[in-house]
Write a protein that holds these residues in place. Structure first.
Motif, short mmCIF file in Angstrom:
data_model
loop_
_atom_site.label_atom_id
_atom_site.label_comp_id
_atom_site.label_asym_id
_atom_site.label_seq_id
_atom_site.Cartn_x
_atom_site.Cartn_y
_atom_site.Cartn_z
N ARG A 95 0.83 -1.21 0.00
CA ARG A 95 0.00 0.00 0.00
C ARG A 95 0.86 1.27 0.00
NH1 ARG A 95 -5.22 1.38 2.42
NH2 ARG A 95 -5.48 3.61 2.08
N ALA A 96 2.02 1.22 0.65
CA ALA A 96 2.87 2.41 0.75
C ALA A 96 3.34 2.89 -0.62
CB ALA A 96 4.07 2.13 1.65
N ASP B 242 0.74 5.89 -3.48
CA ASP B 242 0.81 7.32 -3.78
C ASP B 242 1.90 7.64 -4.78
OD1 ASP B 242 -1.29 7.88 -2.12
OD2 ASP B 242 -0.05 8.43 -0.40
#
Length: 208
Positions: free
Chosen positions: A107-108, A111
Motif C-alpha cells: 500500500r505504501a 501514492d
C-alpha cells in the motif's frame, strides 16, 4: 537472505523500438490496478508496443501466509513494484501504463505510483468481487476517474447481470464497466478505450 527484486523485460518480436511515434501528441499516465492475481501484468503484456517492464518475484511460502491466495492458488509470481508498458492510440494519444501491486502490504507504494496519473483501469475478478473493494476505495480516495473491467476467467460465473455486478461494486451509473480478456490485445485495448473516453468526458479538452 531475501533475494533482490527481479526486473524483467519481455522479449517479444517487433517490440524493441523505444522511440515515441512521430504522431504522439498527448502523453497520458494510466494506472492498471486491481487485487492480487487479477491479470494486470497480463493485460499490460498483451497491449504494450514496447517490451514491457515487470518487477516480479516468486510467490513464496512466507508471502502465502500474508497474502490472500483464495481463487489464485495456481499463481506462481507476483508484482512487487510496478509493471510498465506503452501503447499508442489513434489521434496521437499515447498511454503510459503503470501496473500496481495488488497486495495490501504494498500500500505504501500507491501514492508514488499514482502520482501524475490521469485515470485508472480497475480489473475485477467476478469469482471474488469482494477482493476489489480495497483497491476501488484507494482509487476513489485518490480522486482519479476510473473504469472497471471484469477480466473473463474461464471458471468465472456467467449468471450475473451487468446491473447486479454494478450494484455489487457500488459503482455510480457514470462509471464505465466492461468485460475483457486480459490475454487478448484487442479486448484489452477496448477496455482502455472505454477509460480514455471516460477521461475525455470527465476532463473535456480546453478550447484552443
Amino acid at each position: 537472505m531475501a533475494s533482490a527484486t527481479s526486473s524483467t523485460v519481455d522479449a517479444e518480436p517487433g517490440s524493441a523500438d523505444l522511440h515515441l511515434p512521430d504522431t504522439a501528441r498527448d502523453l497520458v499516465k494510466i494506472l492498471i490496478t486491481g487485487p492480487f492475481g487479477v491479470g494486470k501484468t497480463t493485460l499490460i503484456r498483451s497491449v504494450s508496443e514496447i517490451r514491457p517492464l515487470h518487477t516480479e518475484e516468486q510467490v513464496s511460502e512466507a508471502s502465502a501466509q500474508v497474502d490472500d491466495l483464495a481463487g489464485v492458488r495456481d499463481k506462481s509470481t507476483t508484482t512487487v513494484a510496478i509493471d510498465f508498458g506503452r501503447i499508442s492510440l489513434p489521434g496521437g494519444v499515447v498511454l503510459y501504463l503503470f501496473g500496481t501491486p495488488g497486495q495490501e502490504r504494498f500500500r505504501a507504494l500507491w501514492d508514488d505510483i499514482a502520482y501524475g496519473a490521469l485515470g485508472a483501469l480497475v480489473l475485477v475478478d467476478a469469482r471474488r468481487i469482494d477482493a476489489s473493494f480495497d483497491v476501488l476505495g484507494l482509487v476513489e480516495e485518490s480522486g482519479l476517474p476510473y473504469a472497471v473491467a471484469f477480466n473473463t476467467f474461464p471458471d468465472a460465473p456467467r449468471h450475473h447481470t451487468p446491473e447486479q455486478l454494478r450494484a455489487a461494486l457500488d459503482l455510480e451509473s457514470t462509471t464505465p464497466m466492461v468485460t475483457c480478456d486480459a490475454r487478448e490485445a484487442n479486448s484489452s485495448v477496448d477496455a482502455l478505450l472505454a477509460l480514455v473516453q471516460h477521461l475525455i468526458d470527465h476532463h473535456p479538452p480546453e478550447p484552443r
